[in-house]
Write a protein that holds these residues in place. Structure first.
Motif, PDB file in Angstrom:
ATOM      1  N   ILE A 124       0.813  -1.219   0.000  1.00  0.00           N
ATOM      2  CA  ILE A 124       0.000   0.000   0.000  1.00  0.00           C
ATOM      3  C   ILE A 124       0.844   1.264   0.000  1.00  0.00           C
ATOM      4  O   ILE A 124       0.386   2.326   0.361  1.00  0.00           O
ATOM      5  N   ALA A 125       2.079   1.136  -0.465  1.00  0.00           N
ATOM      6  CA  ALA A 125       2.930   2.323  -0.607  1.00  0.00           C
ATOM      7  C   ALA A 125       2.331   3.248  -1.661  1.00  0.00           C
ATOM      8  O   ALA A 125       1.796   2.797  -2.669  1.00  0.00           O
ATOM      9  N   SER A 126       2.447   4.534  -1.440  1.00  0.00           N
ATOM     10  CA  SER A 126       1.856   5.501  -2.371  1.00  0.00           C
ATOM     11  C   SER A 126       2.853   5.997  -3.411  1.00  0.00           C
ATOM     12  O   SER A 126       2.478   6.726  -4.317  1.00  0.00           O
ATOM     13  N   THR A 127       4.109   5.580  -3.316  1.00  0.00           N
ATOM     14  CA  THR A 127       5.122   6.140  -4.208  1.00  0.00           C
ATOM     15  C   THR A 127       5.861   5.119  -5.050  1.00  0.00           C
ATOM     16  O   THR A 127       6.532   5.493  -5.996  1.00  0.00           O
ATOM     17  N   ASP A 128       5.787   3.851  -4.728  1.00  0.00           N
ATOM     18  CA  ASP A 128       6.540   2.833  -5.456  1.00  0.00           C
ATOM     19  C   ASP A 128       5.779   2.453  -6.712  1.00  0.00           C
ATOM     20  O   ASP A 128       4.746   1.804  -6.669  1.00  0.00           O
ATOM     21  N   ALA A 129       6.296   2.850  -7.864  1.00  0.00           N
ATOM     22  CA  ALA A 129       5.573   2.713  -9.126  1.00  0.00           C
ATOM     23  C   ALA A 129       5.309   1.255  -9.505  1.00  0.00           C
ATOM     24  O   ALA A 129       4.201   0.902  -9.863  1.00  0.00           O
ATOM     25  N   THR A 130       6.304   0.414  -9.472  1.00  0.00           N
ATOM     26  CA  THR A 130       6.134  -1.003  -9.784  1.00  0.00           C
ATOM     27  C   THR A 130       6.985  -1.793  -8.798  1.00  0.00           C
ATOM     28  O   THR A 130       8.118  -2.168  -9.103  1.00  0.00           O
ATOM     29  N   PRO A 131       6.443  -2.030  -7.606  1.00  0.00           N
ATOM     30  CA  PRO A 131       7.253  -2.697  -6.584  1.00  0.00           C
ATOM     31  C   PRO A 131       7.619  -4.123  -6.984  1.00  0.00           C
ATOM     32  O   PRO A 131       6.785  -4.872  -7.512  1.00  0.00           O
ATOM     33  N   ALA A 132       8.863  -4.487  -6.741  1.00  0.00           N
ATOM     34  CA  ALA A 132       9.310  -5.859  -7.017  1.00  0.00           C
ATOM     35  C   ALA A 132       8.473  -6.851  -6.221  1.00  0.00           C
ATOM     36  O   ALA A 132       8.153  -7.934  -6.722  1.00  0.00           O
ATOM     37  N   SER A 133       8.079  -6.477  -5.009  1.00  0.00           N
ATOM     38  CA  SER A 133       7.268  -7.388  -4.189  1.00  0.00           C
ATOM     39  C   SER A 133       5.934  -7.691  -4.865  1.00  0.00           C
ATOM     40  O   SER A 133       5.410  -8.807  -4.750  1.00  0.00           O
ATOM     41  N   MET A 134       5.376  -6.728  -5.587  1.00  0.00           N
ATOM     42  CA  MET A 134       4.123  -6.951  -6.306  1.00  0.00           C
ATOM     43  C   MET A 134       4.340  -7.976  -7.421  1.00  0.00           C
ATOM     44  O   MET A 134       3.574  -8.927  -7.560  1.00  0.00           O
ATOM     45  N   ILE A 135       5.398  -7.784  -8.222  1.00  0.00           N
ATOM     46  CA  ILE A 135       5.682  -8.693  -9.329  1.00  0.00           C
ATOM     47  C   ILE A 135       5.945 -10.101  -8.793  1.00  0.00           C
ATOM     48  O   ILE A 135       5.434 -11.096  -9.320  1.00  0.00           O
ATOM     49  N   GLU A 136       6.743 -10.203  -7.736  1.00  0.00           N
ATOM     50  CA  GLU A 136       7.046 -11.503  -7.144  1.00  0.00           C
ATOM     51  C   GLU A 136       5.783 -12.180  -6.620  1.00  0.00           C
ATOM     52  O   GLU A 136       5.575 -13.379  -6.825  1.00  0.00           O
ATOM     53  N   SER A 137       4.933 -11.408  -5.952  1.00  0.00           N
ATOM     54  CA  SER A 137       3.695 -11.968  -5.419  1.00  0.00           C
ATOM     55  C   SER A 137       2.754 -12.396  -6.533  1.00  0.00           C
ATOM     56  O   SER A 137       2.132 -13.462  -6.463  1.00  0.00           O
ATOM     57  N   PRO A 188      -3.372 -13.083  -5.127  1.00  0.00           N
ATOM     58  CA  PRO A 188      -4.190 -11.908  -5.410  1.00  0.00           C
ATOM     59  C   PRO A 188      -3.572 -10.741  -4.658  1.00  0.00           C
ATOM     60  O   PRO A 188      -2.914 -10.934  -3.640  1.00  0.00           O
ATOM     61  N   MET A 189      -3.769  -9.528  -5.153  1.00  0.00           N
ATOM     62  CA  MET A 189      -3.091  -8.375  -4.576  1.00  0.00           C
ATOM     63  C   MET A 189      -4.067  -7.342  -4.029  1.00  0.00           C
ATOM     64  O   MET A 189      -5.143  -7.141  -4.583  1.00  0.00           O
ATOM     65  N   VAL A 190      -3.634  -6.656  -2.973  1.00  0.00           N
ATOM     66  CA  VAL A 190      -4.243  -5.412  -2.518  1.00  0.00           C
ATOM     67  C   VAL A 190      -3.147  -4.371  -2.674  1.00  0.00           C
ATOM     68  O   VAL A 190      -2.092  -4.471  -2.048  1.00  0.00           O
ATOM     69  N   MET A 191      -3.397  -3.406  -3.546  1.00  0.00           N
ATOM     70  CA  MET A 191      -2.370  -2.436  -3.902  1.00  0.00           C
ATOM     71  C   MET A 191      -2.829  -1.018  -3.606  1.00  0.00           C
ATOM     72  O   MET A 191      -4.002  -0.691  -3.793  1.00  0.00           O
ATOM     73  N   GLY A 192      -1.871  -0.185  -3.190  1.00  0.00           N
ATOM     74  CA  GLY A 192      -2.123   1.242  -3.083  1.00  0.00           C
ATOM     75  C   GLY A 192      -2.187   1.838  -4.481  1.00  0.00           C
ATOM     76  O   GLY A 192      -1.554   1.344  -5.409  1.00  0.00           O
ATOM     77  N   ASP A 193      -2.943   2.884  -4.612  1.00  0.00           N
ATOM     78  CA  ASP A 193      -3.158   3.513  -5.912  1.00  0.00           C
ATOM     79  C   ASP A 193      -1.985   4.422  -6.264  1.00  0.00           C
ATOM     80  O   ASP A 193      -2.089   5.638  -6.287  1.00  0.00           O
ATOM     81  N   ALA A 194      -0.840   3.799  -6.546  1.00  0.00           N
ATOM     82  CA  ALA A 194       0.368   4.537  -6.928  1.00  0.00           C
ATOM     83  C   ALA A 194       0.497   4.529  -8.452  1.00  0.00           C
ATOM     84  O   ALA A 194      -0.131   3.712  -9.142  1.00  0.00           O
ATOM     85  N   ILE A 195       1.332   5.404  -8.951  1.00  0.00           N
ATOM     86  CA  ILE A 195       1.532   5.524 -10.393  1.00  0.00           C
ATOM     87  C   ILE A 195       1.989   4.186 -10.990  1.00  0.00           C
ATOM     88  O   ILE A 195       2.778   3.473 -10.394  1.00  0.00           O
ATOM     89  N   THR A 196       1.475   3.832 -12.103  1.00  0.00           N
ATOM     90  CA  THR A 196       1.722   2.636 -12.924  1.00  0.00           C
ATOM     91  C   THR A 196       1.181   1.327 -12.338  1.00  0.00           C
ATOM     92  O   THR A 196       1.267   0.306 -12.999  1.00  0.00           O
ATOM     93  N   ILE A 197       0.626   1.346 -11.135  1.00  0.00           N
ATOM     94  CA  ILE A 197       0.035   0.122 -10.580  1.00  0.00           C
ATOM     95  C   ILE A 197      -1.060  -0.381 -11.513  1.00  0.00           C
ATOM     96  O   ILE A 197      -1.201  -1.584 -11.733  1.00  0.00           O
ATOM     97  N   ASP A 198      -1.815   0.547 -12.106  1.00  0.00           N
ATOM     98  CA  ASP A 198      -2.924   0.140 -12.979  1.00  0.00           C
ATOM     99  C   ASP A 198      -2.456  -0.555 -14.260  1.00  0.00           C
ATOM    100  O   ASP A 198      -3.261  -1.131 -14.984  1.00  0.00           O
ATOM    101  N   GLU A 199      -1.156  -0.530 -14.525  1.00  0.00           N
ATOM    102  CA  GLU A 199      -0.629  -1.302 -15.645  1.00  0.00           C
ATOM    103  C   GLU A 199      -0.546  -2.792 -15.304  1.00  0.00           C
ATOM    104  O   GLU A 199      -0.415  -3.626 -16.189  1.00  0.00           O
ATOM    105  N   GLU A 250      -7.321  -5.789  -5.747  1.00  0.00           N
ATOM    106  CA  GLU A 250      -8.073  -4.604  -5.363  1.00  0.00           C
ATOM    107  C   GLU A 250      -7.089  -3.447  -5.231  1.00  0.00           C
ATOM    108  O   GLU A 250      -5.992  -3.625  -4.708  1.00  0.00           O
ATOM    109  N   VAL A 251      -7.475  -2.287  -5.725  1.00  0.00           N
ATOM    110  CA  VAL A 251      -6.645  -1.086  -5.626  1.00  0.00           C
ATOM    111  C   VAL A 251      -7.362  -0.106  -4.718  1.00  0.00           C
ATOM    112  O   VAL A 251      -8.548   0.166  -4.906  1.00  0.00           O
ATOM    113  N   VAL A 252      -6.629   0.408  -3.723  1.00  0.00           N
ATOM    114  CA  VAL A 252      -7.230   1.267  -2.704  1.00  0.00           C
ATOM    115  C   VAL A 252      -6.392   2.517  -2.482  1.00  0.00           C
ATOM    116  O   VAL A 252      -5.205   2.541  -2.808  1.00  0.00           O
ATOM    117  N   ASP A 253      -7.012   3.519  -1.919  1.00  0.00           N
ATOM    118  CA  ASP A 253      -6.292   4.709  -1.479  1.00  0.00           C
ATOM    119  C   ASP A 253      -5.419   4.298  -0.296  1.00  0.00           C
ATOM    120  O   ASP A 253      -5.922   3.758   0.691  1.00  0.00           O
TER     121      ASP A 253
END
Length: 132
Positions: free
Chosen positions: A36-49, A55-66, A75-78
């Motif tokens: 749920i970091a607000s600044t990490d554009a494409t976290p390695a932890s997201m790709i690895e997970s 399934p992911m719960v992600m903060g709405d940071a730049i490029t997450i929607d890619e 799910e993408v959240v504030d």
């Protein structure tokens, strides 16, 4: 947001700092990936997970929607909305079928977008050995 005591989560939720060699086992034993970091554009932890089928719960940071959008892999959240984070986690925890669909989608997406690491590592090692 309710505290972990109110939700009785202390024995069910862990925050772990792990060595790199411990990550595969931890990912494999997880039900949901969260970042749920607000600044990490494409976290390695997201790709690895995602590649591990989580399934992911992600903060709405730049490029997450890619990678993840609500209803597509997670799910993408504030990031600052504790109630939204809680609701997203509960939604996934309560629905094993949804977790499975998101997880399968995430494996497919990472395989489509990222080359397998094996051949690139072999080439790198050969190049390094040739320079010796």
């Amino acid at each position: 947001c309710s505290s972990d005591l109110e939700l009785e989560l202390r024995d069910r939720v862990s925050q772990i700092f792990a060595a790199p060699d411990e990550l595969p086992e931890l990912c494999a034993s997880s039900d949901v990936g969260i970042s749920i970091a607000s600044t990490d554009a494409t976290p390695a932890s997201m790709i690895e997970s995602m590649a591990s089928g989580l399934p992911m719960v992600m903060g709405d940071a730049i490029t997450i929607d890619e990678w993840i959008t609500t209803g597509e892999g997670g799910e993408v959240v504030d990031c600052r909305d504790e109630d939204a984070v809680t609701a997203a986690l509960l939604k996934l925890v309560r629905d094993p079928g949804l977790r499975a669909r998101y997880g399968k989608r995430n494996i497919r997406v990472t395989r489509e977008r990222l080359p397998p690491p094996g051949p690139a590592l072999v080439d790198l090692y050969r190049d390094m050995l040739a320079r010796r």
